[in-house]
Motif scaffolding. Structure first.
Motif, PDB file in Angstrom:
ATOM      1  N   TYR A   1      -1.723  -5.434  -4.231  1.00 34.26           N
ATOM      2  CA  TYR A   1      -1.691  -6.868  -3.924  1.00 34.26           C
ATOM      3  C   TYR A   1      -0.364  -7.460  -4.387  1.00 34.26           C
ATOM      4  O   TYR A   1       0.173  -7.058  -5.422  1.00 34.26           O
ATOM      5  N   ASN A   2       0.126  -8.421  -3.631  1.00 30.87           N
ATOM      6  CA  ASN A   2       1.279  -9.226  -4.046  1.00 30.87           C
ATOM      7  C   ASN A   2       0.717 -10.490  -4.677  1.00 30.87           C
ATOM      8  O   ASN A   2       0.252 -11.394  -3.979  1.00 30.87           O
ATOM      9  N   LEU A   3       0.742 -10.569  -5.991  1.00 27.99           N
ATOM     10  CA  LEU A   3       0.069 -11.658  -6.702  1.00 27.99           C
ATOM     11  C   LEU A   3       0.767 -13.001  -6.551  1.00 27.99           C
ATOM     12  O   LEU A   3       0.136 -14.042  -6.754  1.00 27.99           O
ATOM     13  N   SER A   4       2.047 -12.995  -6.211  1.00 24.27           N
ATOM     14  CA  SER A   4       2.721 -14.271  -5.980  1.00 24.27           C
ATOM     15  C   SER A   4       2.223 -14.922  -4.703  1.00 24.27           C
ATOM     16  O   SER A   4       2.117 -16.148  -4.600  1.00 24.27           O
ATOM     17  N   ILE A   5       1.889 -14.097  -3.708  1.00 24.56           N
ATOM     18  CA  ILE A   5       1.392 -14.597  -2.435  1.00 24.56           C
ATOM     19  C   ILE A   5      -0.132 -14.650  -2.418  1.00 24.56           C
ATOM     20  O   ILE A   5      -0.734 -15.555  -1.840  1.00 24.56           O
TER      21      ILE A   5
ATOM     22  N   LEU B   1      -7.195   3.260 -18.000  1.00 23.94           N
ATOM     23  CA  LEU B   1      -6.279   2.364 -17.303  1.00 23.94           C
ATOM     24  C   LEU B   1      -6.786   2.138 -15.884  1.00 23.94           C
ATOM     25  O   LEU B   1      -6.861   3.080 -15.090  1.00 23.94           O
ATOM     26  N   TYR B   2      -7.133   0.905 -15.579  1.00 23.57           N
ATOM     27  CA  TYR B   2      -7.688   0.568 -14.269  1.00 23.57           C
ATOM     28  C   TYR B   2      -6.621   0.056 -13.297  1.00 23.57           C
ATOM     29  O   TYR B   2      -6.742   0.251 -12.090  1.00 23.57           O
ATOM     30  N   ALA B   3      -5.625  -0.636 -13.825  1.00 21.51           N
ATOM     31  CA  ALA B   3      -4.649  -1.279 -12.931  1.00 21.51           C
ATOM     32  C   ALA B   3      -3.346  -1.516 -13.672  1.00 21.51           C
ATOM     33  O   ALA B   3      -3.287  -1.445 -14.908  1.00 21.51           O
ATOM     34  N   VAL B   4      -2.293  -1.776 -12.908  1.00 20.41           N
ATOM     35  CA  VAL B   4      -0.994  -2.120 -13.488  1.00 20.41           C
ATOM     36  C   VAL B   4      -0.351  -3.184 -12.619  1.00 20.41           C
ATOM     37  O   VAL B   4      -0.502  -3.187 -11.397  1.00 20.41           O
ATOM     38  N   ARG B   5       0.365  -4.103 -13.268  1.00 21.38           N
ATOM     39  CA  ARG B   5       1.191  -5.061 -12.549  1.00 21.38           C
ATOM     40  C   ARG B   5       2.654  -4.764 -12.873  1.00 21.38           C
ATOM     41  O   ARG B   5       3.018  -4.616 -14.044  1.00 21.38           O
ATOM     42  N   VAL B   6       3.476  -4.703 -11.826  1.00 20.10           N
ATOM     43  CA  VAL B   6       4.923  -4.549 -11.982  1.00 20.10           C
ATOM     44  C   VAL B   6       5.572  -5.628 -11.130  1.00 20.10           C
ATOM     45  O   VAL B   6       5.448  -5.615  -9.899  1.00 20.10           O
ATOM     46  N   GLY B   7       6.234  -6.584 -11.778  1.00 22.93           N
ATOM     47  CA  GLY B   7       6.789  -7.712 -11.042  1.00 22.93           C
ATOM     48  C   GLY B   7       5.686  -8.500 -10.359  1.00 22.93           C
ATOM     49  O   GLY B   7       4.699  -8.892 -10.984  1.00 22.93           O
ATOM     50  N   ASP B   8       5.825  -8.709  -9.054  1.00 21.78           N
ATOM     51  CA  ASP B   8       4.823  -9.472  -8.302  1.00 21.78           C
ATOM     52  C   ASP B   8       3.638  -8.633  -7.867  1.00 21.78           C
ATOM     53  O   ASP B   8       2.623  -9.183  -7.413  1.00 21.78           O
ATOM     54  N   TYR B   9       3.744  -7.306  -7.994  1.00 23.82           N
ATOM     55  CA  TYR B   9       2.751  -6.424  -7.380  1.00 23.82           C
ATOM     56  C   TYR B   9       1.776  -5.845  -8.404  1.00 23.82           C
ATOM     57  O   TYR B   9       2.141  -5.528  -9.530  1.00 23.82           O
ATOM     58  N   LYS B  10       0.536  -5.702  -7.949  1.00 20.51           N
ATOM     59  CA  LYS B  10      -0.503  -5.138  -8.803  1.00 20.51           C
ATOM     60  C   LYS B  10      -1.235  -4.038  -8.038  1.00 20.51           C
ATOM     61  O   LYS B  10      -1.660  -4.240  -6.900  1.00 20.51           O
ATOM     62  N   ALA B  11      -1.383  -2.884  -8.682  1.00 19.36           N
ATOM     63  CA  ALA B  11      -2.094  -1.746  -8.093  1.00 19.36           C
ATOM     64  C   ALA B  11      -3.366  -1.477  -8.892  1.00 19.36           C
ATOM     65  O   ALA B  11      -3.335  -1.427 -10.124  1.00 19.36           O
ATOM     66  N   HIS B  12      -4.467  -1.308  -8.180  1.00 19.48           N
ATOM     67  CA  HIS B  12      -5.753  -0.952  -8.791  1.00 19.48           C
ATOM     68  C   HIS B  12      -6.052   0.515  -8.500  1.00 19.48           C
ATOM     69  O   HIS B  12      -6.149   0.914  -7.342  1.00 19.48           O
ATOM     70  N   PHE B  13      -6.244   1.307  -9.560  1.00 18.26           N
ATOM     71  CA  PHE B  13      -6.619   2.709  -9.417  1.00 18.26           C
ATOM     72  C   PHE B  13      -8.127   2.870  -9.517  1.00 18.26           C
ATOM     73  O   PHE B  13      -8.718   3.725  -8.866  1.00 18.26           O
ATOM     74  N   LEU B  14      -8.728   2.041 -10.363  1.00 15.44           N
ATOM     75  CA  LEU B  14     -10.180   1.997 -10.536  1.00 15.44           C
ATOM     76  C   LEU B  14     -10.620   0.541 -10.460  1.00 15.44           C
ATOM     77  O   LEU B  14      -9.909  -0.345 -10.942  1.00 15.44           O
ATOM     78  N   THR B  15     -11.762   0.292  -9.879  1.00 19.17           N
ATOM     79  CA  THR B  15     -12.319  -1.063  -9.886  1.00 19.17           C
ATOM     80  C   THR B  15     -13.802  -0.982 -10.225  1.00 19.17           C
ATOM     81  O   THR B  15     -14.471   0.017  -9.941  1.00 19.17           O
ATOM     82  N   GLN B  16     -14.282  -2.046 -10.867  1.00 23.50           N
ATOM     83  CA  GLN B  16     -15.693  -2.130 -11.238  1.00 23.50           C
ATOM     84  C   GLN B  16     -16.040  -3.591 -11.459  1.00 23.50           C
ATOM     85  O   GLN B  16     -15.300  -4.319 -12.130  1.00 23.50           O
ATOM     86  N   GLU B  17     -17.141  -3.996 -10.894  1.00 20.55           N
ATOM     87  CA  GLU B  17     -17.575  -5.378 -11.111  1.00 20.55           C
ATOM     88  C   GLU B  17     -18.154  -5.504 -12.516  1.00 20.55           C
ATOM     89  O   GLU B  17     -18.831  -4.585 -13.006  1.00 20.55           O
ATOM     90  N   PRO B  18     -17.920  -6.612 -13.200  1.00 15.37           N
ATOM     91  CA  PRO B  18     -18.389  -6.739 -14.578  1.00 15.37           C
ATOM     92  C   PRO B  18     -19.893  -7.006 -14.662  1.00 15.37           C
ATOM     93  O   PRO B  18     -20.430  -7.824 -13.926  1.00 15.37           O
ATOM     94  N   TYR B  19     -20.566  -6.247 -15.534  1.00 16.34           N
ATOM     95  CA  TYR B  19     -21.954  -6.500 -15.924  1.00 16.34           C
ATOM     96  C   TYR B  19     -22.985  -6.295 -14.817  1.00 16.34           C
ATOM     97  O   TYR B  19     -24.175  -6.327 -15.074  1.00 16.34           O
TER      98      TYR B  19
END
Length: 486
Positions: free
Chosen positions: A441-445, A409-427
């Motif tokens: 991040y507030n994805l609505s904004i 599990l890298y990230a979760v979105r709850v309502g407008d907000y998204k939290a990243h626990f792990l990140t990795q650029e693809p390929y």
């Protein structure tokens, strides 16, 4: 006496007149009841068509902001239906995303997500387990005829093909159209260097099979005409099954590379070959909708259009666009898993733009309930019912989304907000980065995920960590079905 007779006659006439009026009303009521009863079965069992593109990005349709790809049919479909702007797939690559759509379950639950192999290959041993219940099997329980057309990518052996997972028939390719490449990638400088060579433009470089049910009928598949032939098969199925409810899963293998278009579309888009391919898919959608209108099935059919994951950005001009969203295929940034999605059902779905959360996971639950079939209670189903949003302008009950890459599990979105626990650029790029303080991040904004607001919002982060804790406590991962190859 005469006066009494006249009054009695008048009264009798009035009574008869009232009786006649009520009789007429009763007859009309019986007529309309009979008419409704006659139509009731078809209204309860609308036909369902899911059109699933491959590697199409959030920004690849003109109705979602692309300036040079002309998707007039999909734009019209969006104008007549619901255009969703926060719609997600279950994974950022092909195999797990398709498993999520057809089972309504996060692919990690079925073992269709792996830390070793991101997708299935022609030498993979396994596929979607028989223990998984598919949307096709659900629709069959509801009395639907079922067909799969296009890319499958959930196992190429007979026991894993569509005909073993609830589909009456299958016509398409069993995995990605770049597989079974006869040119060793090593000699071409590696997989991604290969796409700079001229060989990528030759269909004979890709020995991918075209199948009908469990038999190979063409190899290599003639990919210049494959979109056209898929569409012809879809129209044939619609006409053959128009007297009964039907479910069609129409999964294009394009615009995944290699890119091929028919003579009528090749060289016609200002966006180049990628635009040619997308515009031919748009034409295919127009042909499907036109056929529904011509046969009178448009008033009793729900059509969904979306894509399996974001654009393959490393393919440069032969890959698509995620628009304002960050990154693309293979990542858990928004561009990897948020997709264009359009629901169309004239007279049933009121046109509009939906900003609520939705997912391909929800199609299993939504269409099972529309078909009158119970959701299984012997397993966790991650989908919610979108029918109240589609037909009654209600608010979606989906409030969160979990972003897995492989089995983590890298990230979760709850309502407008998204939290990243792990990140990795693809390929390409650095290895996995673990964030001690998750990015927020507030994805609505900020849909482009540019502005980390974690430090200023500890209470929001605490709420999200609680959601993740509850999720992890209930998560039972299935055996890895992708790891065994060779």
């Amino acid at each position: 006496m005469k006066e009494f007779q006249l009054k009695t006659t008048a009264r009798t006439y009035s009574i008869l007149k009232i009786a006649a009026r009520y009789s007429l009303s009763a007859l009309m009521l019986l007529f309309f009841q009979g008419h409704c009863q006659e139509r009731k079965p078809s209204l309860e069992k609308p036909n369902v068509i899911i059109i699933f593109a491959d590697d199409l990005g959030y920004g690849d349709l003109s109705s979602y902001g692309h300036p040079t790809i002309r998707t007039t049919n999909l734009d019209q479909m969006a104008a007549e239906g619901q255009k969703w702007t926060n719609f997600y797939v279950g994974a950022s690559v092909c195999t797990p995303s398709r498993a999520a759509l057809l089972t309504g379950r996060l692919p990690i639950r079925s073992g269709m997500a792996s830390s070793m192999n991101r997708v299935l290959f022609p030498d993979s041993h396994n596929g979607l387990p028989q223990s998984e219940l598919t949307l096709a099997e659900q629709m069959k329980k509801g009395g639907y005829a079922t067909a799969a057309i296009g890319k499958w990518h959930l196992g190429h052996k007979a026991e894993y093909l569509p005909t073993s997972h609830g589909f009456d028939s299958y016509y398409g390719i069993p995995y990605s159209n770049d597989m079974d490449n006869i040119t060793p990638f090593r000699s071409a400088g590696g997989y991604f260097s290969f796409w700079k060579s001229e060989e990528r433009k030759d269909i004979n470089t890709f020995n991918v099979p075209l199948m009908r049910d469990t038999e190979i009928i063409e190899r290599p598949a003639e990919q210049h005409t494959i979109t056209k032939r898929y569409t012809e098969e879809a129209i044939k199925f619609i006409n053959e099954k128009k007297e009964e409810p039907f479910f069609l899963y129409f999964a294009h293998n394009l615009p995944h590379v290699p890119l091929f278009a028919s003579k009528d579309f090749e060289g016609t888009s200002p966006r180049g070959i990628y635009g040619d391919v997308v515009e031919e898919i748009d034409h295919s959608v127009g042909q499907i909708l036109d056929e529904l209108k011509k046969t009178g099935l448009d008033k009793n059919t729900i059509v969904v259009f979306t894509s399996d994951n974001g654009p393959w950005l490393i393919m440069n001009e032969e890959g698509g666009s995620a628009g304002l969203l960050r990154s693309g295929k293979g990542s858990t940034w928004e561009g990897g898993m948020r997709e264009p999605c359009i629901f169309w059902a004239p007279g049933r779905i009121e046109p509009g733009i939906v900003t609520d959360l939705g997912s391909t996971l929800d199609l299993f639950t939504t269409f099972s309930k529309i078909a009158g079939v119970d959701i299984p209670n012997d397993r966790i189903v991650d989908g919610v019912d979108l029918a109240p949003v589609l037909f009654n302008n209600k608010t979606s009950t989906r409030k969160d989304m979990f972003y897995y890459r492989g089995d983590k599990l890298y990230a979760v979105r709850v309502g407008d907000y998204k939290a990243h626990f792990l990140t990795q650029e693809p390929y390409s790029g650095p290895e996995v980065e673990e964030h001690k303080t998750p990015l927020l991040y507030n994805l609505s904004i900020d849909p482009s995920e540019k502005y980390d607001i974690s430090e200023a919002n500890p209470e929001i982060m605490a709420k999200m960590m609680k959601v993740v804790k509850d999720h992890n406590e209930k998560m039972v991962k299935g055996p890895d079905m992708l790891k065994d190859r060779g």
